[in-house]
Scaffold this motif. Structure first.
Motif, PDB file in Angstrom:
ATOM      1  N   THR A 250       0.930  -1.197   0.043  1.00  0.00           N
ATOM      2  CA  THR A 250      -0.066   0.105  -0.147  1.00  0.00           C
ATOM      3  C   THR A 250       0.866   1.226   0.140  1.00  0.00           C
ATOM      4  N   VAL A 251       0.269   2.303  -0.335  1.00  0.00           N
ATOM      5  CA  VAL A 251       0.949   3.684  -0.279  1.00  0.00           C
ATOM      6  C   VAL A 251      -0.043   4.567   0.203  1.00  0.00           C
ATOM      7  N   SER A 252       0.451   5.772   0.816  1.00  0.00           N
ATOM      8  CA  SER A 252      -0.387   6.660   1.721  1.00  0.00           C
ATOM      9  C   SER A 252      -0.923   7.406   0.485  1.00  0.00           C
ATOM     10  N   LEU A 253      -2.130   8.249   0.848  1.00  0.00           N
ATOM     11  CA  LEU A 253      -2.877   8.854   0.061  1.00  0.00           C
ATOM     12  C   LEU A 253      -1.998  10.020  -0.620  1.00  0.00           C
TER      13      LEU A 253
ATOM     14  N   LYS B 132      -0.864  10.777  -4.457  1.00  0.00           N
ATOM     15  CA  LYS B 132      -1.135  12.100  -5.285  1.00  0.00           C
ATOM     16  C   LYS B 132       0.079  12.383  -5.864  1.00  0.00           C
ATOM     17  N   LYS B 133       1.203  12.461  -4.901  1.00  0.00           N
ATOM     18  CA  LYS B 133       2.478  12.895  -5.515  1.00  0.00           C
ATOM     19  C   LYS B 133       2.981  11.929  -6.877  1.00  0.00           C
ATOM     20  N   ARG B 134       2.847  10.694  -6.781  1.00  0.00           N
ATOM     21  CA  ARG B 134       3.209   9.928  -7.813  1.00  0.00           C
ATOM     22  C   ARG B 134       2.422  10.383  -9.209  1.00  0.00           C
ATOM     23  N   LEU B 135       1.183  10.652  -8.792  1.00  0.00           N
ATOM     24  CA  LEU B 135       0.317  10.966 -10.115  1.00  0.00           C
ATOM     25  C   LEU B 135       0.268  12.571 -10.420  1.00  0.00           C
ATOM     26  N   GLY B 136       1.031  13.223  -9.712  1.00  0.00           N
ATOM     27  CA  GLY B 136       1.393  14.645  -9.975  1.00  0.00           C
ATOM     28  C   GLY B 136       0.169  15.330  -9.438  1.00  0.00           C
ATOM     29  N   LEU B 137      -0.562  15.008  -8.701  1.00  0.00           N
ATOM     30  CA  LEU B 137      -1.762  15.789  -8.207  1.00  0.00           C
ATOM     31  C   LEU B 137      -1.458  16.780  -7.028  1.00  0.00           C
ATOM     32  N   VAL B 138      -0.250  16.905  -6.772  1.00  0.00           N
ATOM     33  CA  VAL B 138      -0.226  17.912  -5.503  1.00  0.00           C
ATOM     34  C   VAL B 138       0.484  19.222  -5.997  1.00  0.00           C
TER      35      VAL B 138
END
Length: 91
Positions: free
Chosen positions: A78-81, A85-91
């Protein structure tokens, strides 16, 4: 959603398909029930509407993904939310 099979209608000899394929196709489209084709009294194939087949495939794919996700959670993959978000570029 498919309804329960009606064996008097949903089991058809292969020869009936050869004689009147349009009737079988219309039947599966109208009833949303698959038809079991038989040869010499044994099941050999299933005829199902394209719409019902695609819906069932989508449902199976979704369920496989849910099962995989549950297995990943059980295995600790698992990964944290915030990380997601960081991995998906949503931050």
């Amino acid at each position: 959603m498919q309804t329960a099979p009606k064996f008097s209608e949903d089991i058809v000899p292969l020869t009936d398909l050869k004689v009147n394929p349009g009737r079988i196709v219309s039947q599966v489209d109208a009833t949303h029930r698959p038809v079991l084709l038989t040869s010499r009294g044994r099941g050999v194939a299933v005829v199902q509407s394209l719409h019902d087949y695609e819906a069932a495939e989508e449902e199976r794919a979704f369920m496989r993904a849910v099962v995989q996700g549950m297995a990943d959670i059980d295995a600790g993959r698992t990964v944290s939310l915030a990380d997601a978000k960081k991995r998906l570029g949503l931050v």
